[in-house]
Design an enzyme around this catalytic site. Structure first.
Site, PDB file in Angstrom:
ATOM      1  N   LYS A 169      71.112  44.413  45.952  1.00 42.38           N
ATOM      2  CA  LYS A 169      69.796  44.867  45.471  1.00 42.38           C
ATOM      3  C   LYS A 169      69.030  45.694  46.514  1.00 42.38           C
ATOM      4  O   LYS A 169      68.338  46.639  46.155  1.00 42.38           O
ATOM      5  CB  LYS A 169      68.955  43.667  45.035  1.00 42.38           C
ATOM      6  CG  LYS A 169      69.505  42.971  43.792  1.00 42.38           C
ATOM      7  CD  LYS A 169      68.602  41.843  43.350  1.00 42.38           C
ATOM      8  CE  LYS A 169      69.225  41.078  42.198  1.00 42.38           C
ATOM      9  NZ  LYS A 169      68.314  40.045  41.670  1.00 42.38           N
TER      10      LYS A 169
ATOM     11  N   ASP B 294      63.174  41.818  37.931  1.00 44.31           N
ATOM     12  CA  ASP B 294      63.143  40.376  38.221  1.00 44.31           C
ATOM     13  C   ASP B 294      61.703  39.860  38.196  1.00 44.31           C
ATOM     14  O   ASP B 294      61.431  38.772  37.685  1.00 44.31           O
ATOM     15  CB  ASP B 294      63.747  40.085  39.599  1.00 44.31           C
ATOM     16  CG  ASP B 294      65.256  40.255  39.610  1.00 44.31           C
ATOM     17  OD1 ASP B 294      65.894  40.024  38.567  1.00 44.31           O
ATOM     18  OD2 ASP B 294      65.794  40.609  40.675  1.00 44.31           O
TER      19      ASP B 294
ATOM     20  N   GLY C  31      60.774  28.827  49.175  1.00 46.52           N
ATOM     21  CA  GLY C  31      61.820  29.791  49.495  1.00 46.52           C
ATOM     22  C   GLY C  31      61.228  31.142  49.865  1.00 46.52           C
ATOM     23  O   GLY C  31      60.072  31.438  49.521  1.00 46.52           O
TER      24      GLY C  31
ATOM     25  N   GLY D  56      65.278  36.946  48.544  1.00 42.72           N
ATOM     26  CA  GLY D  56      65.013  38.085  47.671  1.00 42.72           C
ATOM     27  C   GLY D  56      64.309  37.676  46.385  1.00 42.72           C
ATOM     28  O   GLY D  56      63.396  38.371  45.920  1.00 42.72           O
TER      29      GLY D  56
HETATM   30  P1  ATR Z   1      67.956  34.840  47.150  1.00 44.46           P
HETATM   31  O1  ATR Z   1      68.033  36.287  47.503  1.00 44.46           O
HETATM   32  O2  ATR Z   1      68.734  34.445  45.936  1.00 44.46           O
HETATM   33  O3  ATR Z   1      66.554  34.334  47.085  1.00 44.46           O
HETATM   34  P2  ATR Z   1      68.538  33.964  49.884  1.00 44.46           P
HETATM   35  O4  ATR Z   1      67.960  35.210  50.425  1.00 44.46           O
HETATM   36  O5  ATR Z   1      69.841  33.491  50.406  1.00 44.46           O
HETATM   37  O6  ATR Z   1      68.759  34.057  48.310  1.00 44.46           O
HETATM   38  O7  ATR Z   1      67.436  32.806  50.012  1.00 44.46           O
HETATM   39  C1  ATR Z   1      67.729  31.463  49.800  1.00 44.46           C
HETATM   40  C2  ATR Z   1      66.481  30.627  50.003  1.00 44.46           C
HETATM   41  O8  ATR Z   1      66.851  29.245  49.883  1.00 44.46           O
HETATM   42  C3  ATR Z   1      65.858  30.796  51.375  1.00 44.46           C
HETATM   43  O9  ATR Z   1      64.463  30.637  51.264  1.00 44.46           O
HETATM   44  C4  ATR Z   1      66.476  29.626  52.150  1.00 44.46           C
HETATM   45  O10 ATR Z   1      65.711  29.187  53.258  1.00 44.46           O
HETATM   46  P3  ATR Z   1      65.907  29.880  54.714  1.00 44.46           P
HETATM   47  O11 ATR Z   1      65.153  31.173  54.677  1.00 44.46           O
HETATM   48  O12 ATR Z   1      65.326  28.907  55.661  1.00 44.46           O
HETATM   49  O13 ATR Z   1      67.390  30.072  54.881  1.00 44.46           O
HETATM   50  C5  ATR Z   1      66.494  28.572  51.075  1.00 44.46           C
HETATM   51  N1  ATR Z   1      67.464  27.511  51.361  1.00 44.46           N
HETATM   52  C6  ATR Z   1      68.807  27.572  51.237  1.00 44.46           C
HETATM   53  N2  ATR Z   1      69.376  26.406  51.599  1.00 44.46           N
HETATM   54  C7  ATR Z   1      68.343  25.573  51.961  1.00 44.46           C
HETATM   55  C8  ATR Z   1      68.270  24.221  52.437  1.00 44.46           C
HETATM   56  N3  ATR Z   1      69.373  23.483  52.599  1.00 44.46           N
HETATM   57  N4  ATR Z   1      67.050  23.709  52.701  1.00 44.46           N
HETATM   58  C9  ATR Z   1      65.921  24.452  52.520  1.00 44.46           C
HETATM   59  N5  ATR Z   1      65.942  25.732  52.091  1.00 44.46           N
HETATM   60  C10 ATR Z   1      67.134  26.286  51.812  1.00 44.46           C
END
Ligand code: ATR
Length: 277
Positions: free
Chosen positions: A71, A107, A133, A136
């Site tokens: 994206k 989105d 979170g 993206g």
């Molecule tokens: P997307 O683009 O689909 O939003 P991403 O950029 O990989 O995917 O983001 C995933 C989100 O889930 C992030 O906010 C991540 O937190 P970090 O920025 O600290 O990595 C969060 N996330 C993933 N696994 C996690 C976990 N075990 N505990 C807390 N947050 C988690």
């Protein structure tokens, strides 16, 4: 199915792509409207993305959807960006036309349309929103909420700096808070949104205490595998309105279908069933 040079073509580019439900959804709408068209998913290796993207209009494609992990790269490759896609820094819908490739982001409006459909009682004026979170998906959703007029959007992320960067980039009423400030963040919240991968099949559970939320709060999850996440089940058990994630996928598909194929499709129970088939 017989394709001719007149068949209207749209593509979905991602890596991997096997789990996508969008092709079934578009096939349902194409059949419903009797359109000679096709929406074709392509799994594209990251090193091939640019070449494939540039080839699509030459092959006669009217446009494409772009999904993970492309994206942001699509936003850099298009000839023009609509203002929301520029703000979000990500493109998921592309139209190839005389002016070149035009990128937009559905989105954000898809999230809002789904929220309004599943929680008709929610309004931007109802109070602060808390977004879990900072990836993206969070970026699109925070932008959507700010644009809808939500005065305060609190971004809680495991990695605080990433949440702060998102809040700084979007400005307005967005602010970052630490994950362990959850109870303070949600106490007066009208909306809680999970944009993390927590609660997804195969991922760790999302552990948040819904008792901290006010009784009028709405809880939305963008995870749709499983359809009914523990967060949504706990939300219903607590007596709050739950907004499931599949709806965002259905609603984000509407602008692309309309741009490539003509009619503006409706998100109906039949469309939902087709996407799930
Ligand atoms: P997307 O683009 O689909 O939003 P991403 O950029 O990989 O995917 O983001 C995933 C989100 O889930 C992030 O906010 C991540 O937190 P970090 O920025 O600290 O990595 C969060 N996330 C993933 N696994 C996690 C976990 N075990 N505990 C807390 N947050 C988690």
């Amino acid at each position: 199915m017989i394709f001719t040079p007149e068949t209207r073509l749209a593509a979905l580019l991602g890596w991997p792509i096997a789990q996508s439900r969008s092709p079934k959804l578009h096939a349902h709408w194409l059949a419903l409207h009797g359109i000679d068209g096709a929406y074709i998913p392509f799994a594209i290796r990251p090193e091939d993305f640019e070449a494939v993207f540039r080839a699509l209009p030459k092959l006669g494609f009217r446009g494409c959807n772009v999904t993970l992990p492309f994206k942001e790269r699509a936003a850099a490759l298009v000839d023009a960006l609509d203002p929301l896609a520029r703000r979000v820094g990500a493109v998921n819908t592309v139209v190839f036309g005389p002016e070149g490739a035009i990128g937009s982001n559905s989105d954000a409006p898809g999230f809002l349309a789904n929220l309004r459909a599943q929680a008709p009682g929610w309004s931007a004026a109802a109070g602060p929103a808390v977004v879990l979170g900072a990836g993206g998906a969070a970026r699109a959703i925070v932008a959507a909420l700010l644009d809808a007029g939500v005065g305060s959007v609190r971004v809680l992320n495991r990695t605080l700096e990433r949440g702060a960067a998102l809040a700084d980039a979007l400005g307005g009423g967005a602010e970052a808070m630490a994950w362990d400030e959850y109870a303070d963040a949600v106490r007066d919240a009208a909306l809680l949104v999970n944009t993390t991968s927590l609660g997804m099949a195969g991922q760790p559970p999302l552990e948040v205490d819904l008792d901290e939320l006010p009784d009028h709060a709405v809880v939305a999850d963008i995870v749709y595998k499983p359809l009914e996440t523990d967060l949504l089940a706990d939300t219903r058990a607590r007596g709050l309105v739950a907004v499931e994630g599949l709806g965002m996928l259905l609603h984000q598909a509407v602008p692309g279908f309309e741009a490539w194929f003509g009619p503006r499709p409706e998100v109906t129970e039949a469309a939902r069933a087709a996407a799930l088939a």
